[in-house]
Scaffold this motif. Structure first.
Motif: not given
Length: 124
Positions: A92-117
């Motif tokens: 797969a393409i693997y992406y790193c992401a940071a949430s940008g908030n103080y809530y912990f989640s594993h859902r992609p929609e909870s992450y606001g900042y993304w790398g290029q993969g």
């Protein structure tokens, strides 16, 4: 400006290992959850492993438990994903992401900042 830069992907045979790295900048690294996500062709993006130093929490998808390990180095603002016993279905393409908030989640929609993969290909 938040930036996430992944490295470490590549081609590996089944049973092999890779370590992905994600260098973060533009935010206080320990404040947000950081995670690794992947997206294979024709599939939705899914959470692979996530970590929150603030919450003291980690998450692993069932498919990678016991094979993948997420870790972070606050001094270097870097998060790692050690992947062992790789399987063709990990391709797969693997992406790193940071949430940008103080809530912990594993859902992609909870992450606001993304790398290029970075592409990970596991051959059988």
């Amino acid at each position: 400006e938040v930036q996430l830069v992944e490295s470490g992907g590549g081609l590996v045979q089944a049973g092999g290992s890779l370590r992905l790295s994600c260098a973060a900048s533009g935010f206080t690294f320990s404040d947000y959850a950081v995670g690794w996500f992947r997206q294979a062709p024709g599939k939705e993006r899914e959470g692979v492993a996530c970590i929150s130093k603030r919450e003291g929490a980690t998450y692993y998808a069932d498919s990678v438990k016991g094979r993948f390990t997420i870790s972070s180095d606050n001094a270097k603002s870097t998060v790692y994903l050690q992947m062992n016993s790789l399987r063709p279905e990990d391709t797969a393409i693997y992406y790193c992401a940071a949430s940008g908030n103080y809530y912990f989640s594993h859902r992609p929609e909870s992450y606001g900042y993304w790398g290029q993969g970075t592409q990970v290909t596991v051959s059988s």
